[in-house]
Design a protein around this motif. Structure first.
Motif, mmCIF file in Angstrom:
data_model
loop_
_atom_site.group_PDB
_atom_site.id
_atom_site.type_symbol
_atom_site.label_atom_id
_atom_site.label_comp_id
_atom_site.label_asym_id
_atom_site.label_seq_id
_atom_site.Cartn_x
_atom_site.Cartn_y
_atom_site.Cartn_z
ATOM 1 N N SER A 75 18.530 29.595 -14.240
ATOM 2 C CA SER A 75 17.960 29.053 -15.471
ATOM 3 C C SER A 75 18.717 27.804 -15.874
ATOM 4 O O SER A 75 19.948 27.767 -15.820
ATOM 5 C CB SER A 75 18.056 30.097 -16.597
ATOM 6 N N ASN A 76 17.991 26.784 -16.299
ATOM 7 C CA ASN A 76 18.662 25.559 -16.729
ATOM 8 C C ASN A 76 19.228 25.688 -18.141
ATOM 9 O O ASN A 76 19.813 24.745 -18.664
ATOM 10 C CB ASN A 76 17.715 24.355 -16.639
ATOM 11 N N LYS A 77 19.049 26.867 -18.746
ATOM 12 C CA LYS A 77 19.624 27.102 -20.068
ATOM 13 C C LYS A 77 21.079 27.568 -19.970
ATOM 14 O O LYS A 77 21.800 27.581 -20.956
ATOM 15 C CB LYS A 77 18.799 28.139 -20.829
ATOM 16 N N ASP A 78 21.470 27.968 -18.776
ATOM 17 C CA ASP A 78 22.830 28.445 -18.546
ATOM 18 C C ASP A 78 23.631 27.433 -17.741
ATOM 19 O O ASP A 78 23.069 26.641 -16.994
ATOM 20 C CB ASP A 78 22.817 29.772 -17.781
ATOM 21 N N ILE A 79 24.945 27.490 -17.890
ATOM 22 C CA ILE A 79 25.831 26.714 -17.025
ATOM 23 C C ILE A 79 26.033 27.519 -15.745
ATOM 24 O O ILE A 79 26.396 28.698 -15.798
ATOM 25 C CB ILE A 79 27.183 26.454 -17.721
ATOM 26 N N HIS A 80 25.784 26.902 -14.614
ATOM 27 C CA HIS A 80 25.844 27.621 -13.346
ATOM 28 C C HIS A 80 27.254 28.152 -13.080
ATOM 29 O O HIS A 80 28.251 27.498 -13.377
ATOM 30 C CB HIS A 80 25.402 26.716 -12.199
ATOM 31 N N ALA A 81 27.296 29.345 -12.495
ATOM 32 C CA ALA A 81 28.583 29.972 -12.195
ATOM 33 C C ALA A 81 29.437 29.098 -11.276
ATOM 34 O O ALA A 81 30.669 29.068 -11.395
ATOM 35 C CB ALA A 81 28.354 31.341 -11.554
ATOM 36 N N GLY A 82 28.782 28.377 -10.353
ATOM 37 C CA GLY A 82 29.519 27.504 -9.445
ATOM 38 C C GLY A 82 30.229 26.376 -10.172
ATOM 39 O O GLY A 82 31.347 25.987 -9.802
ATOM 40 N N PHE A 83 29.599 25.860 -11.203
ATOM 41 C CA PHE A 83 30.241 24.797 -11.981
ATOM 42 C C PHE A 83 31.408 25.356 -12.775
ATOM 43 O O PHE A 83 32.435 24.683 -12.957
ATOM 44 C CB PHE A 83 29.225 24.142 -12.919
ATOM 45 N N ALA A 84 31.279 26.601 -13.245
ATOM 46 C CA ALA A 84 32.400 27.245 -13.939
ATOM 47 C C ALA A 84 33.584 27.441 -12.992
ATOM 48 O O ALA A 84 34.741 27.274 -13.379
ATOM 49 C CB ALA A 84 31.958 28.587 -14.521
ATOM 50 N N VAL A 85 33.285 27.763 -11.729
ATOM 51 C CA VAL A 85 34.336 27.894 -10.713
ATOM 52 C C VAL A 85 35.076 26.571 -10.544
ATOM 53 O O VAL A 85 36.319 26.518 -10.574
ATOM 54 C CB VAL A 85 33.731 28.338 -9.358
ATOM 55 N N LEU A 86 34.324 25.498 -10.355
ATOM 56 C CA LEU A 86 34.937 24.178 -10.160
ATOM 57 C C LEU A 86 35.747 23.757 -11.380
ATOM 58 O O LEU A 86 36.838 23.191 -11.251
ATOM 59 C CB LEU A 86 33.856 23.136 -9.861
ATOM 60 N N SER A 87 35.218 24.034 -12.571
ATOM 61 C CA SER A 87 35.921 23.674 -13.803
ATOM 62 C C SER A 87 37.221 24.463 -13.929
ATOM 63 O O SER A 87 38.270 23.898 -14.270
ATOM 64 C CB SER A 87 35.025 23.948 -15.018
ATOM 65 N N GLY A 88 37.160 25.761 -13.647
ATOM 66 C CA GLY A 88 38.366 26.587 -13.720
ATOM 67 C C GLY A 88 39.403 26.170 -12.702
ATOM 68 O O GLY A 88 40.606 26.119 -12.992
ATOM 69 N N MET A 89 38.953 25.844 -11.495
ATOM 70 C CA MET A 89 39.879 25.384 -10.459
ATOM 71 C C MET A 89 40.526 24.071 -10.847
ATOM 72 O O MET A 89 41.738 23.872 -10.650
ATOM 73 C CB MET A 89 39.142 25.243 -9.127
ATOM 74 N N LEU A 90 39.739 23.159 -11.400
ATOM 75 C CA LEU A 90 40.266 21.841 -11.757
ATOM 76 C C LEU A 90 41.294 21.952 -12.879
ATOM 77 O O LEU A 90 42.369 21.332 -12.803
ATOM 78 C CB LEU A 90 39.123 20.917 -12.177
ATOM 79 N N PHE A 96 48.387 23.631 -14.171
ATOM 80 C CA PHE A 96 49.389 24.545 -13.602
ATOM 81 C C PHE A 96 49.437 24.400 -12.085
ATOM 82 O O PHE A 96 49.128 25.345 -11.351
ATOM 83 C CB PHE A 96 49.050 25.995 -13.978
ATOM 84 N N PRO A 97 49.809 23.219 -11.595
ATOM 85 C CA PRO A 97 49.746 22.962 -10.149
ATOM 86 C C PRO A 97 50.592 23.915 -9.307
ATOM 87 O O PRO A 97 50.215 24.229 -8.170
ATOM 88 C CB PRO A 97 50.247 21.518 -10.027
ATOM 89 N N ASN A 98 51.693 24.398 -9.851
ATOM 90 C CA ASN A 98 52.559 25.295 -9.083
ATOM 91 C C ASN A 98 51.951 26.675 -8.885
ATOM 92 O O ASN A 98 52.440 27.460 -8.056
ATOM 93 C CB ASN A 98 53.917 25.441 -9.769
ATOM 94 N N PHE A 99 50.919 26.994 -9.657
ATOM 95 C CA PHE A 99 50.316 28.325 -9.598
ATOM 96 C C PHE A 99 48.842 28.254 -9.202
ATOM 97 O O PHE A 99 48.098 29.217 -9.380
ATOM 98 C CB PHE A 99 50.473 29.015 -10.961
ATOM 99 N N PRO A 188 40.851 31.916 -13.001
ATOM 100 C CA PRO A 188 41.892 31.042 -12.440
ATOM 101 C C PRO A 188 42.812 30.455 -13.491
ATOM 102 O O PRO A 188 44.025 30.362 -13.284
ATOM 103 C CB PRO A 188 41.090 29.946 -11.726
ATOM 104 N N VAL A 189 42.257 30.073 -14.634
ATOM 105 C CA VAL A 189 43.085 29.497 -15.694
ATOM 106 C C VAL A 189 44.003 30.563 -16.281
ATOM 107 O O VAL A 189 45.197 30.316 -16.518
ATOM 108 C CB VAL A 189 42.202 28.879 -16.803
ATOM 109 N N GLY A 190 43.478 31.764 -16.496
ATOM 110 C CA GLY A 190 44.285 32.844 -17.051
ATOM 111 C C GLY A 190 45.410 33.278 -16.131
ATOM 112 O O GLY A 190 46.543 33.503 -16.576
ATOM 113 N N VAL A 191 45.117 33.393 -14.839
ATOM 114 C CA VAL A 191 46.151 33.786 -13.866
ATOM 115 C C VAL A 191 47.229 32.715 -13.778
ATOM 116 O O VAL A 191 48.435 33.023 -13.797
ATOM 117 C CB VAL A 191 45.523 34.041 -12.476
ATOM 118 N N ALA A 192 46.829 31.458 -13.682
ATOM 119 C CA ALA A 192 47.810 30.370 -13.591
ATOM 120 C C ALA A 192 48.669 30.296 -14.847
ATOM 121 O O ALA A 192 49.894 30.127 -14.765
ATOM 122 C CB ALA A 192 47.088 29.039 -13.359
ATOM 123 N N PHE A 193 48.039 30.425 -16.004
ATOM 124 C CA PHE A 193 48.791 30.395 -17.261
ATOM 125 C C PHE A 193 49.753 31.578 -17.333
ATOM 126 O O PHE A 193 50.919 31.422 -17.729
ATOM 127 C CB PHE A 193 47.825 30.433 -18.444
#
Length: 202
Positions: A75-90, A96-99, A188-193
């Motif tokens: 659905s174009n009403k939602d943000i795609h899960a893949g984009f959330a993955v890329l955002s979290g990774m970035l 937190f580059p060390n983690f 990813p953000v929670g684990v790194a933090f």
């Protein structure tokens, strides 16, 4: 049910494979992850502007996004899960580059394992949420193992795994229009933090 499990298994394998490949290339050049992020931004924008592009992205046999997207997510009403993955990774990589590596490995493996276990073995839901006790327990154990294999002490690994499990539990499967509340971003953000903070107190 069997067909759903097969589809979820395929999505889980693709989820892990694509994230690991992205991780490996990003470790050589951050520009690759940044490039993918902006491609994701373009896809999010274009699928909202053009029904034809939306149809191609979600249903064309030539679109890789088709194979990693669940029917309820098309659905174009939602943000795609893949984009959330890329955002979290970035965010994890920049803040937190060390983690970065362990946080992404948790996302790649613990998340799909938890979903598969929850669908196959989990019947009882955690409170009123979509998560199951079996799925959450699988996520915790998987995260714990990944962090310990990444040479973090048992206590640190257990505390961070518990935090990540809580974040995965409280993340909102619906609506997916709030990216900061998607599990693919929070994990990813929670684990790194957590890895950056918890060892200071233990």
């Amino acid at each position: 049910m069997k067909k759903e499990m097969t589809s979820e298994l395929v999505r889980g394998i693709l989820h892990a494979l694509l994230i690991v490949i992205t991780l490996a290339i990003t470790l050589k050049t951050t520009a690759f992850l940044v490039f993918l992020f902006f491609v994701g931004v373009m896809i999010e924008v274009l699928t909202r502007l053009s029904p034809k592009i939306e149809t191609w992205v979600y249903y064309s046999p030539l679109s890789p996004i088709r194979y990693i997207t669940r029917p309820e997510e098309k659905s174009n009403k939602d943000i795609h899960a893949g984009f959330a993955v890329l955002s979290g990774m970035l965010v994890s990589h920049l803040a937190f580059p060390n983690f970065f590596i362990p946080s992404v490995l948790v996302l790649a493996f613990a998340d799909p394992l938890a979903r598969l276990a929850g669908q196959r073995l989990g019947a009882k839901k955690v409170l009123l949420r979509e998560r199951t006790y079996v799925g959450s327990a699988t996520f915790f154990v998987s995260t714990l193992i990944i962090l310990m294999l990444s040479t973090y002490p048992l206590l640190v690994s257990a505390v961070v795994a518990a935090i990540a499990t809580l974040l995965e539990l409280i993340s909102l499967p619906r609506p997916r229009c709030i990216i900061f509340l998607q599990d693919n971003f929070l994990i990813p953000v929670g684990v790194a933090f957590g890895l950056s903070l918890i060892p200071r107190f233990l």
